[in-house]
Design a protein around this motif. Structure first.
Motif, short mmCIF file in Angstrom:
data_model
loop_
_atom_site.label_atom_id
_atom_site.label_comp_id
_atom_site.label_asym_id
_atom_site.label_seq_id
_atom_site.Cartn_x
_atom_site.Cartn_y
_atom_site.Cartn_z
N ARG A 43 36.78 33.95 57.93
CA ARG A 43 36.68 35.36 57.55
C ARG A 43 35.63 35.57 56.49
NH1 ARG A 43 42.66 37.80 57.49
NH2 ARG A 43 41.33 39.64 57.46
N ALA A 93 38.33 30.68 50.04
CA ALA A 93 39.79 30.57 50.09
C ALA A 93 40.16 29.79 51.36
CB ALA A 93 40.44 31.93 50.11
N GLN A 121 44.26 31.44 52.44
CA GLN A 121 44.54 32.53 51.50
C GLN A 121 44.84 32.09 50.06
OE1 GLN A 121 47.04 35.57 53.22
NE2 GLN A 121 45.70 35.80 54.98
N ALA A 122 44.38 30.88 49.71
CA ALA A 122 44.45 30.45 48.30
C ALA A 122 43.05 29.99 47.90
CB ALA A 122 45.46 29.32 48.13
N LEU A 123 42.63 30.33 46.66
CA LEU A 123 41.30 29.94 46.21
C LEU A 123 41.14 28.43 46.27
CD1 LEU A 123 40.95 32.39 43.17
CD2 LEU A 123 39.77 32.53 45.38
N GLU A 125 42.87 29.01 58.28
CA GLU A 125 42.00 30.15 57.96
C GLU A 125 41.16 29.81 56.73
OE1 GLU A 125 43.78 34.16 58.25
OE2 GLU A 125 43.10 34.50 56.19
N ALA A 135 38.06 31.56 54.24
CA ALA A 135 37.36 32.82 53.96
C ALA A 135 36.25 32.58 52.95
CB ALA A 135 38.35 33.86 53.43
N PHE A 188 33.44 34.71 50.40
CA PHE A 188 33.19 36.03 49.78
C PHE A 188 32.48 35.85 48.44
CE2 PHE A 188 37.74 34.73 49.63
CZ PHE A 188 37.88 34.43 48.28
#
Lengths: 157, 83, 157, 83
Positions: free
Chosen positions: D6, D56, D59-61, D73, D75, D77
């Motif tokens: 993502r 991430a 969904q955790a850094l 997953e 991501a 950013f």
């Protein structure tokens, strides 16, 4: 509102009054009055009920000096930090558990100024504004003693 | 010199009055306290430990060595507990 | 209220939503829900209009991770300070100048805990919660860059 | 391993899509980035300067050296600007 004392100007608004006030309405009005602010901090002091032991808190003050002294503290905060506004409301008289004693509101472009000014105002109101609290408890009545850590907190400014 | 002397919180309770007018020639707060102490047992109790007291001269915080020349109002009270 | 995400429990309430919210009403409800608190601190972030140059701020976020990450930050605050409660509300989507972006509220017996927790939450929300701001200005559009002082602020905790 | 990748903010704009599914054997985030870079000019632009990026995993850094075994997953950013 029959406020005892009220002062405006660049250092902000200061009110000392026996009447209860609506914290939410005051906070909303304060925020709405700001221009250019990105950050608003409020502090509200509440009478702790301490598990039902406290019956009433009586706040004595020094009419005239109270307003003058809070005005000096507010002017100092306005000089030290870049604020778009500040507000202090402090009650005196008899308050019940859960009632709002006072509030401070600060607004600034950036949060660091708003937080620092609010903490500064609280530290100085605690130990340098002429209010004295007497508690009536089930276990007896007595004047609230000043705390050493409140006096020590002033040294950080 | 005629001074309006004011008392707050437990200082007021010990003195037994919120204010009184005194005729004095005391040049400083500390010397005024020496005079006030002699007024009554209540005054003596109120001023027994001056380290527990704070002073305002004409509604501004002051020290015990503050001069009284020209002052109109002196107040004595315990450490403040606002906020 | 059709909040995207909501979480409660001992670490406090966290809401992430596109809808506008009434800062004053939220603050009043938060304060009313506290037991044993003597101090309530709120922080509100507002879209600065910058003299009319800003037209709109768009806040992008990472659904799912946002709630999880704020939850972790809130749990850390609840573990570090003696709080009676905390609340975080953060908007996403399109906001106009003067609109409220987010708020944090903390409550504690003593003011030092409430202030420290609120500042901690703000510092971590700034740099560790997955939000990104894009500004549409008369002078052009662009992503808001992270500020070095925001990253540096984390080192004090 | 099938990964949901993502992208947010200007990383999303440069890649040209908010998410994509990739089939990869990359053991770490850094090696995944090397594969993603080769996908298009947009990907290459998005990953040109990894010091400007944050990651991430599930969904955790995470860091660039984070292992991807078991991850579903990932991501990418820019530094976050909440509050």
């Amino acid at each position: 509102m029959a406020a005892d004392g009220q002062a405006g100007g660049t250092a902000g608004r200061v009110r000392v009054q026996p009447e209860a006030f609506d914290f939410a309405a005051e906070a909303a009005a304060f925020a709405a009055a700001q221009t250019g602010a990105g950050a608003v901090v409020t502090f509200t002091g509440i009478v702790r009920d301490d598990g039902g032991d406290l019956l009433e808190m009586q706040i004595e003050h020094y009419p005239g000096m109270t307003e003058a002294q809070i005005g000096r503290i507010a002017a100092e905060a306005a000089a030290r930090w870049r604020l778009t506004g500040l507000s202090v409301i402090h009650r005196h008289g008899a308050l019940g558990p859960g009632e709002t004693i006072m509030m401070v509101a600060t607004a600034a472009r950036h949060r660091a100024d708003a937080f620092a000014a609010a903490e500064f105002l609280m530290d100085y109101l605690k130990s340098r504004a002429p209010f004295w609290k007497k508690e009536r408890r089930r276990s007896g009545a007595g004047w609230v003693a000043a705390r050493a850590e409140d006096e020590a907190a002033l040294s950080r400014w | 010199m005629r001074l309006d002397v004011r008392y707050f919180a437990w200082v007021r309770e010990r003195v037994g009055a919120p204010r009184e007018t005194v005729e004095t020639g005391a040049p400083t707060v500390a010397l005024l306290i020496d005079e006030l102490r002699a007024r009554s047992e209540g005054h003596a109790a109120a001023f027994a430990d001056t380290t527990a007291l704070r002073v305002a001269v004409d509604q501004a915080l002051a020290g015990f060595d503050a001069p009284l020349a020209g002052a109109r109002e002196v107040a004595f009270f315990p450490p403040m507990t606002g906020g």
